[in-house]
Design a protein around this motif. Sequence first.
Motif, PDB file in Angstrom:
ATOM      1  N   ILE A  36       7.254 -10.344  -9.430  1.00 12.97           N
ATOM      2  CA  ILE A  36       7.054  -9.179  -9.557  1.00 12.97           C
ATOM      3  C   ILE A  36       7.846  -8.378  -8.703  1.00 12.97           C
ATOM      4  CG2 ILE A  36       5.402  -7.128  -9.597  1.00 12.97           C
ATOM      5  CD1 ILE A  36       3.396  -8.874 -10.391  1.00 12.97           C
ATOM      6  N   PRO A  37       8.675  -7.437  -8.776  1.00 21.00           N
ATOM      7  CA  PRO A  37       9.494  -6.537  -7.877  1.00 21.00           C
ATOM      8  C   PRO A  37       8.573  -5.985  -6.888  1.00 21.00           C
ATOM      9  CG  PRO A  37      10.157  -5.910  -9.875  1.00 21.00           C
ATOM     10  CD  PRO A  37       8.881  -6.870 -10.287  1.00 21.00           C
ATOM     11  N   ASP A  38       8.933  -5.953  -5.543  1.00 22.88           N
ATOM     12  CA  ASP A  38       8.138  -5.396  -4.313  1.00 22.88           C
ATOM     13  C   ASP A  38       8.450  -3.906  -4.533  1.00 22.88           C
ATOM     14  OD1 ASP A  38      10.574  -4.463  -3.227  1.00 22.88           O
ATOM     15  OD2 ASP A  38      11.133  -6.326  -1.961  1.00 22.88           O
ATOM     16  N   THR A  39       7.591  -3.414  -3.373  1.00 25.56           N
ATOM     17  CA  THR A  39       7.428  -2.065  -3.306  1.00 25.56           C
ATOM     18  C   THR A  39       8.880  -1.083  -3.580  1.00 25.56           C
ATOM     19  OG1 THR A  39       5.397  -2.252  -2.645  1.00 25.56           O
ATOM     20  CG2 THR A  39       6.202   0.006  -2.504  1.00 25.56           C
ATOM     21  N   ASP A  40       9.642  -1.467  -2.641  1.00 25.45           N
ATOM     22  CA  ASP A  40      11.077  -0.806  -2.342  1.00 25.45           C
ATOM     23  C   ASP A  40      11.790  -1.057  -3.852  1.00 25.45           C
ATOM     24  OD1 ASP A  40      10.592  -0.292   0.261  1.00 25.45           O
ATOM     25  OD2 ASP A  40      11.422  -2.042   0.885  1.00 25.45           O
ATOM     26  N   GLN A  41      11.654  -2.273  -4.405  1.00 21.59           N
ATOM     27  CA  GLN A  41      12.532  -2.410  -5.641  1.00 21.59           C
ATOM     28  C   GLN A  41      11.790  -1.587  -6.689  1.00 21.59           C
ATOM     29  OE1 GLN A  41      11.847  -6.740  -6.017  1.00 21.59           O
ATOM     30  NE2 GLN A  41      14.032  -7.021  -5.798  1.00 21.59           N
ATOM     31  N   THR A  42      10.418  -1.422  -6.653  1.00 22.46           N
ATOM     32  CA  THR A  42       9.579  -0.654  -7.764  1.00 22.46           C
ATOM     33  C   THR A  42      10.021   1.086  -7.537  1.00 22.46           C
ATOM     34  OG1 THR A  42       7.876  -2.260  -8.005  1.00 22.46           O
ATOM     35  CG2 THR A  42       7.462   0.257  -8.337  1.00 22.46           C
ATOM     36  N   GLU A  43      10.070   1.160  -6.192  1.00 21.36           N
ATOM     37  CA  GLU A  43      10.311   2.807  -5.856  1.00 21.36           C
ATOM     38  C   GLU A  43      11.939   3.169  -6.672  1.00 21.36           C
ATOM     39  OE1 GLU A  43      11.659   5.649  -2.148  1.00 21.36           O
ATOM     40  OE2 GLU A  43      10.428   3.686  -1.723  1.00 21.36           O
ATOM     41  N   THR A  44      12.766   2.090  -6.258  1.00 19.59           N
ATOM     42  CA  THR A  44      14.164   2.365  -6.792  1.00 19.59           C
ATOM     43  C   THR A  44      14.401   2.601  -8.147  1.00 19.59           C
ATOM     44  OG1 THR A  44      15.193   1.300  -5.062  1.00 19.59           O
ATOM     45  CG2 THR A  44      16.650   1.387  -6.839  1.00 19.59           C
ATOM     46  N   LEU A  45      13.603   1.501  -8.947  1.00 21.17           N
ATOM     47  CA  LEU A  45      13.472   1.491 -10.494  1.00 21.17           C
ATOM     48  C   LEU A  45      12.811   2.923 -10.988  1.00 21.17           C
ATOM     49  CD1 LEU A  45      12.517  -2.010 -10.733  1.00 21.17           C
ATOM     50  CD2 LEU A  45      14.904  -0.963 -11.502  1.00 21.17           C
ATOM     51  N   PRO A 336       7.981   7.044  -2.559  1.00 19.20           N
ATOM     52  CA  PRO A 336       7.031   5.797  -1.713  1.00 19.20           C
ATOM     53  C   PRO A 336       5.703   5.652  -2.228  1.00 19.20           C
ATOM     54  CG  PRO A 336       8.538   7.071  -0.397  1.00 19.20           C
ATOM     55  CD  PRO A 336       8.526   7.841  -1.551  1.00 19.20           C
ATOM     56  N   GLN A 337       5.076   6.849  -2.026  1.00 12.15           N
ATOM     57  CA  GLN A 337       3.578   6.725  -2.574  1.00 12.15           C
ATOM     58  C   GLN A 337       3.583   6.543  -4.048  1.00 12.15           C
ATOM     59  OE1 GLN A 337       5.269   9.227  -0.888  1.00 12.15           O
ATOM     60  NE2 GLN A 337       3.897  10.483   0.376  1.00 12.15           N
ATOM     61  N   PHE A 338       4.212   7.033  -4.883  1.00 15.07           N
ATOM     62  CA  PHE A 338       4.423   6.620  -6.243  1.00 15.07           C
ATOM     63  C   PHE A 338       4.537   5.152  -6.518  1.00 15.07           C
ATOM     64  CE2 PHE A 338       7.075   7.632 -10.484  1.00 15.07           C
ATOM     65  CZ  PHE A 338       6.092   7.167 -11.149  1.00 15.07           C
ATOM     66  N   ALA A 339       5.371   4.623  -5.893  1.00 18.19           N
ATOM     67  CA  ALA A 339       5.568   3.052  -5.996  1.00 18.19           C
ATOM     68  C   ALA A 339       4.376   2.504  -5.662  1.00 18.19           C
ATOM     69  CB  ALA A 339       6.932   2.905  -5.039  1.00 18.19           C
ATOM     70  N   GLU A 340       3.647   2.702  -4.651  1.00 16.68           N
ATOM     71  CA  GLU A 340       2.549   2.070  -4.215  1.00 16.68           C
ATOM     72  C   GLU A 340       1.380   1.998  -5.303  1.00 16.68           C
ATOM     73  OE1 GLU A 340       0.618   1.996  -0.171  1.00 16.68           O
ATOM     74  OE2 GLU A 340       2.169   3.390   0.356  1.00 16.68           O
ATOM     75  N   VAL A 341       1.439   3.256  -5.801  1.00 19.07           N
ATOM     76  CA  VAL A 341       0.372   3.505  -6.995  1.00 19.07           C
ATOM     77  C   VAL A 341       0.786   2.775  -7.961  1.00 19.07           C
ATOM     78  CG1 VAL A 341      -0.359   4.925  -8.685  1.00 19.07           C
ATOM     79  CG2 VAL A 341      -0.067   6.001  -6.334  1.00 19.07           C
ATOM     80  N   VAL A 342       1.811   2.591  -8.497  1.00 19.53           N
ATOM     81  CA  VAL A 342       2.327   1.862  -9.748  1.00 19.53           C
ATOM     82  C   VAL A 342       2.248   0.293  -9.516  1.00 19.53           C
ATOM     83  CG1 VAL A 342       4.378   1.060 -11.048  1.00 19.53           C
ATOM     84  CG2 VAL A 342       3.907   3.338 -10.645  1.00 19.53           C
ATOM     85  N   GLN A 343       2.558  -0.160  -8.298  1.00 16.07           N
ATOM     86  CA  GLN A 343       2.441  -1.347  -7.869  1.00 16.07           C
ATOM     87  C   GLN A 343       0.588  -1.943  -7.973  1.00 16.07           C
ATOM     88  OE1 GLN A 343       4.448  -4.086  -5.509  1.00 16.07           O
ATOM     89  NE2 GLN A 343       5.574  -3.371  -7.037  1.00 16.07           N
ATOM     90  N   GLY A 344      -0.046  -0.863  -7.634  1.00 22.64           N
ATOM     91  CA  GLY A 344      -1.756  -1.018  -7.808  1.00 22.64           C
ATOM     92  C   GLY A 344      -1.905  -1.111  -9.274  1.00 22.64           C
ATOM     93  N   LEU A 345      -1.480  -0.188  -9.998  1.00 23.94           N
ATOM     94  CA  LEU A 345      -1.758  -0.211 -11.327  1.00 23.94           C
ATOM     95  C   LEU A 345      -1.363  -1.279 -12.222  1.00 23.94           C
ATOM     96  CD1 LEU A 345      -0.821   3.601 -12.295  1.00 23.94           C
ATOM     97  CD2 LEU A 345      -3.334   2.505 -12.384  1.00 23.94           C
ATOM     98  N   SER A 346      -0.220  -1.916 -11.768  1.00 25.72           N
ATOM     99  CA  SER A 346       0.336  -3.089 -12.343  1.00 25.72           C
ATOM    100  C   SER A 346      -0.605  -4.362 -12.121  1.00 25.72           C
ATOM    101  CB  SER A 346       1.763  -3.385 -11.888  1.00 25.72           C
ATOM    102  OG  SER A 346       2.826  -2.412 -12.225  1.00 25.72           O
ATOM    103  N   GLN A 347      -0.949  -4.345 -10.860  1.00 29.88           N
ATOM    104  CA  GLN A 347      -1.947  -5.570 -10.523  1.00 29.88           C
ATOM    105  C   GLN A 347      -3.286  -5.397 -11.305  1.00 29.88           C
ATOM    106  OE1 GLN A 347      -1.982  -6.524  -6.225  1.00 29.88           O
ATOM    107  NE2 GLN A 347      -0.093  -5.273  -5.975  1.00 29.88           N
TER     108      GLN A 347
END
Length: 356
Positions: A36-45, A336-347
């Motif tokens: 799964i893309p990490d938080t930095d990758q997720t933020e960019t996407l 940055p916060q948005f990416a953390e939220v999406v990482q959590g939602l994906s999990q």
Amino acid sequence: MNVSSRTLKYGLLTAAACVALGSCSKLFSPCGSGEIPDTDQTETLLKAHVFHLADSIGERNVYKPGTMERSARYIEKTLADMGYAVTRQAVNIPPSGEFGAVKDRTAYNLIATKKGTSLRPRMLIVGAHYDTKVGMDNWHDHGPARPARTGTPGANDNASGVAALLETARALTATPTLHDVCLVAYANEEPPFYQTPSMGSVVHAKSVARHPGKDRIIGMIALETLGCYSPRVNKKRQSAVVAGLAGLPDRCDYVAFMSTNTGRKLARSCAEEFAALSRFPVRSAVFPYYTRGVSWSDDWGYMKEGIPSFAATDTAFLRCDDYHETSDTAEKLDYPQFAEVVQGLSQLVISLANKP
């Protein structure tokens, strides 16, 4: 922002997204390692998706010719590049004329499914609407449509939800799941179609409710306005007292799982699980069905069919004054916060899809 600078910014974001993905496979593995893309990758996407939808396309509704189709093709291609087969579900606008110049037209829900490995899988539905509000007299109006006025570019509402849906889809490709996950991008959530038969999520909810396997639906999560977490000057906080009584703080540093009684158990259990999976703060709020502003999103259609549902949201107009305004632009989101939220939602989605 002028056209040339907007084009340059989107081009740079697209290039960065390509780097983040690396040598991505088109077969259920977002990166060659299957990670799964990490938080930095997720933020960019996430940035690339939001800027394309809100900045490159802009206002997206059936009153703006071509914008819904351009948005649909972008979503379809993004999912197809991950390996998903995407189908279209017609959302018909009646010829009666109640919606003005767009009568007798068709918009489309976009549906992709991550198949589970179980011989008798259950199904989790995750969805987000890709349309934006047409111009109206006021931000809170449900009609009539004023197409001659500029509507919202909809960065937070709801390019953020679509971006979260796409990156949840990507995360799902990296791991097998026991149950099916149905991913839906909805047409026509915004007024004047909200809570009418021409609302895309109502069409989809009715279609799954008629299915013999309705009792095997785990529930539905609506991804709605997920990008704002910085303190802002708020003038629209008309439900602050109600929100406070429900346990929602008057600040911006959390994601909320908002439900009515139909989705109470699902929302609360998911909030507990999200808290265990992510360091990002989460709050759960349950309101009576009739409470204004709670069932504003795509969870409403499923709730009406008796399917447990809730909205994962930054609380929209309770937090952000750009809601339903021309000022809802891509550069204002807190990525940055948005990416953390999406990482959590994906999990969370992966965990729900793997429960026996």
